[in-house]
Motif scaffolding. Structure first.
Motif, PDB file in Angstrom:
ATOM      1  N   CYS A 160      -4.368   7.420  -1.558  1.00  0.00           N
ATOM      2  CA  CYS A 160      -4.114   6.026  -1.051  1.00  0.00           C
ATOM      3  C   CYS A 160      -4.184   5.181  -2.435  1.00  0.00           C
ATOM      4  O   CYS A 160      -5.055   5.185  -2.813  1.00  0.00           O
ATOM      5  CB  CYS A 160      -4.798   5.597   0.057  1.00  0.00           C
ATOM      6  SG  CYS A 160      -4.705   3.649   0.454  1.00  0.00           S
ATOM      7  N   ASP A 161      -3.022   4.365  -2.519  1.00  0.00           N
ATOM      8  CA  ASP A 161      -2.854   3.218  -3.569  1.00  0.00           C
ATOM      9  C   ASP A 161      -2.876   1.848  -2.770  1.00  0.00           C
ATOM     10  O   ASP A 161      -1.838   1.505  -2.312  1.00  0.00           O
ATOM     11  CB  ASP A 161      -1.713   3.372  -4.625  1.00  0.00           C
ATOM     12  CG  ASP A 161      -1.885   4.588  -5.513  1.00  0.00           C
ATOM     13  OD1 ASP A 161      -1.449   5.751  -5.260  1.00  0.00           O
ATOM     14  OD2 ASP A 161      -2.421   4.377  -6.337  1.00  0.00           O
TER      15      ASP A 161
ATOM     16  N   VAL B 109       0.773  -1.248   0.144  1.00  0.00           N
ATOM     17  CA  VAL B 109       0.127   0.020   0.022  1.00  0.00           C
ATOM     18  C   VAL B 109       0.907   1.132  -0.027  1.00  0.00           C
ATOM     19  O   VAL B 109       1.815   1.309   0.963  1.00  0.00           O
ATOM     20  CB  VAL B 109      -0.854  -0.016   1.372  1.00  0.00           C
ATOM     21  CG1 VAL B 109      -1.779   1.182   1.292  1.00  0.00           C
ATOM     22  CG2 VAL B 109      -1.878  -1.318   1.353  1.00  0.00           C
ATOM     23  N   SER B 110       0.499   2.117  -0.863  1.00  0.00           N
ATOM     24  CA  SER B 110       1.324   3.405  -0.900  1.00  0.00           C
ATOM     25  C   SER B 110       0.546   4.586  -0.598  1.00  0.00           C
ATOM     26  O   SER B 110      -0.666   4.567  -0.838  1.00  0.00           O
ATOM     27  CB  SER B 110       2.171   3.568  -2.361  1.00  0.00           C
ATOM     28  OG  SER B 110       1.477   3.611  -3.189  1.00  0.00           O
ATOM     29  N   GLN B 111       1.018   5.591  -0.096  1.00  0.00           N
ATOM     30  CA  GLN B 111       0.474   6.782   0.250  1.00  0.00           C
ATOM     31  C   GLN B 111       1.217   7.986  -0.021  1.00  0.00           C
ATOM     32  O   GLN B 111       2.343   8.044   0.025  1.00  0.00           O
ATOM     33  CB  GLN B 111       0.168   7.036   1.882  1.00  0.00           C
ATOM     34  CG  GLN B 111      -0.957   5.834   2.478  1.00  0.00           C
ATOM     35  CD  GLN B 111      -1.329   5.897   3.810  1.00  0.00           C
ATOM     36  OE1 GLN B 111      -1.226   5.318   4.585  1.00  0.00           O
ATOM     37  NE2 GLN B 111      -1.855   7.244   4.063  1.00  0.00           N
TER      38      GLN B 111
ATOM     39  N   ALA C 251     -11.369  -4.273  -0.029  1.00  0.00           N
ATOM     40  CA  ALA C 251     -11.608  -3.434   1.084  1.00  0.00           C
ATOM     41  C   ALA C 251     -10.507  -2.446   1.287  1.00  0.00           C
ATOM     42  O   ALA C 251      -9.300  -2.743   1.105  1.00  0.00           O
ATOM     43  CB  ALA C 251     -11.701  -4.284   1.964  1.00  0.00           C
ATOM     44  N   LEU C 252     -10.874  -1.051   1.427  1.00  0.00           N
ATOM     45  CA  LEU C 252     -10.063   0.128   1.694  1.00  0.00           C
ATOM     46  C   LEU C 252     -10.331   0.639   2.911  1.00  0.00           C
ATOM     47  O   LEU C 252     -11.655   0.959   3.057  1.00  0.00           O
ATOM     48  CB  LEU C 252      -9.933   0.729   0.618  1.00  0.00           C
ATOM     49  CG  LEU C 252      -8.668   1.813   0.620  1.00  0.00           C
ATOM     50  CD1 LEU C 252      -8.135   2.147  -0.589  1.00  0.00           C
ATOM     51  CD2 LEU C 252      -9.224   3.276   1.287  1.00  0.00           C
TER      52      LEU C 252
ATOM     53  N   SER D 222      -7.901   5.792  -3.775  1.00  0.00           N
ATOM     54  CA  SER D 222      -8.871   6.380  -2.710  1.00  0.00           C
ATOM     55  C   SER D 222      -7.958   7.896  -2.268  1.00  0.00           C
ATOM     56  O   SER D 222      -6.743   7.822  -2.142  1.00  0.00           O
ATOM     57  CB  SER D 222      -9.095   5.867  -1.548  1.00  0.00           C
ATOM     58  OG  SER D 222      -9.984   6.440  -0.698  1.00  0.00           O
ATOM     59  N   THR D 223      -8.812   8.879  -2.228  1.00  0.00           N
ATOM     60  CA  THR D 223      -8.407   9.997  -1.719  1.00  0.00           C
ATOM     61  C   THR D 223      -9.324  10.695  -0.520  1.00  0.00           C
ATOM     62  O   THR D 223     -10.499  10.531  -0.300  1.00  0.00           O
ATOM     63  CB  THR D 223      -8.576  11.079  -2.878  1.00  0.00           C
ATOM     64  OG1 THR D 223      -9.777  11.181  -3.381  1.00  0.00           O
ATOM     65  CG2 THR D 223      -7.579  11.008  -3.885  1.00  0.00           C
TER      66      THR D 223
END
Lengths: 115, 111
Positions: free
Chosen positions: A23-24, A4-6, A31-32, A75-76
């Protein structure tokens, strides 16, 4: 494989400005989750996505906070009119599927400082 | 509803001595339980998880945890602490989609 990268890793902003955190998740994870971690404290749940819908937004602290997700991808988290109490580390996590013993994989977090 | 209580906010041990981090949970369902570790300025890493296959769970770095349903506990132990074990530890309970985190236990290791 990629975790997971941010981004950004650090963000300093002035009170009243809007910020957007990204967020990637791990590819294929449906699910996130977004969490907030204030200094010296545990994780505070903000929002849960299943695909691109958010069945649980109960943790968003005010209407200044919003989040969206594109499909089962990025996601943002957006914070409008930031306040000093918004200063924290914002963590994103993804899971292959929600429920059961599926592990949550965490990103490194975005450290937000509101001056 | 589910919740987690980590009974110690701070644990201090000498290097080479045992570590015990206590966790009690409540859950309406058969829970899944996890322990995560967070080193300073690092991300959260899974130490181990309980999946109902065995009550004694072995994790990474020599840690293990025992699930005791009668006591609703999932305590984390390590026989011999190492300096690198200094970190924040979180006990987590999961049922359905939601994970609930304990407040965390800070472990310091004395040389």
């Amino acid at each position: 494989g990629a975790g997971v990268s941010q981004s950004p890793s650090n963000k300093v902003t002035e009170k009243g400005k809007d910020v957007e955190l990204r967020c990637d998740p791990i590819s294929g994870h449906t699910a996130l989750y977004w969490y907030r971690q204030r200094l010296g404290q545990g994780l505070e749940f903000l929002i849960y996505f299943q695909g691109n819908s958010a069945p649980d937004k109960s943790g968003l602290p005010s209407d200044r906070f919003s989040a969206e997700r594109t499909g089962e991808s990025v996601s943002t988290l957006t914070i409008q009119r930031t306040q000093q109490e918004d200063s924290a580390v914002y963590l994103c996590a993804s899971r292959l599927r929600a429920g059961g013993s599926n592990e949550q994989f965490f990103g490194p977090g975005t450290r937000l400082t509101v001056l | 509803a589910q919740s987690v209580t980590q009974l110690d906010s701070h644990v201090s041990v000498s290097e080479g001595t045992p570590v015990l981090l206590r966790c009690n949970y409540s859950s309406s369902y058969s829970p899944s339980l996890f322990w995560y570790v967070q080193h300073p300025n690092k991300g959260l890493q899974l130490l181990l998880k309980y999946t109902s296959a065995a009550t004694l769970v072995k994790g990474i770095n020599g840690f293990e945890a025992e699930f005791k349903k009668s006591e609703t506990s999932f305590h984390l132990t390590k026989p011999s602490a190492h300096m690198s074990d200094a970190a924040e530890y979180f006990c987590v309970v999961s049922s359905d989609y939601k994970l609930s985190f304990g407040a965390g236990t800070t472990v310091t290791v004395r040389a």
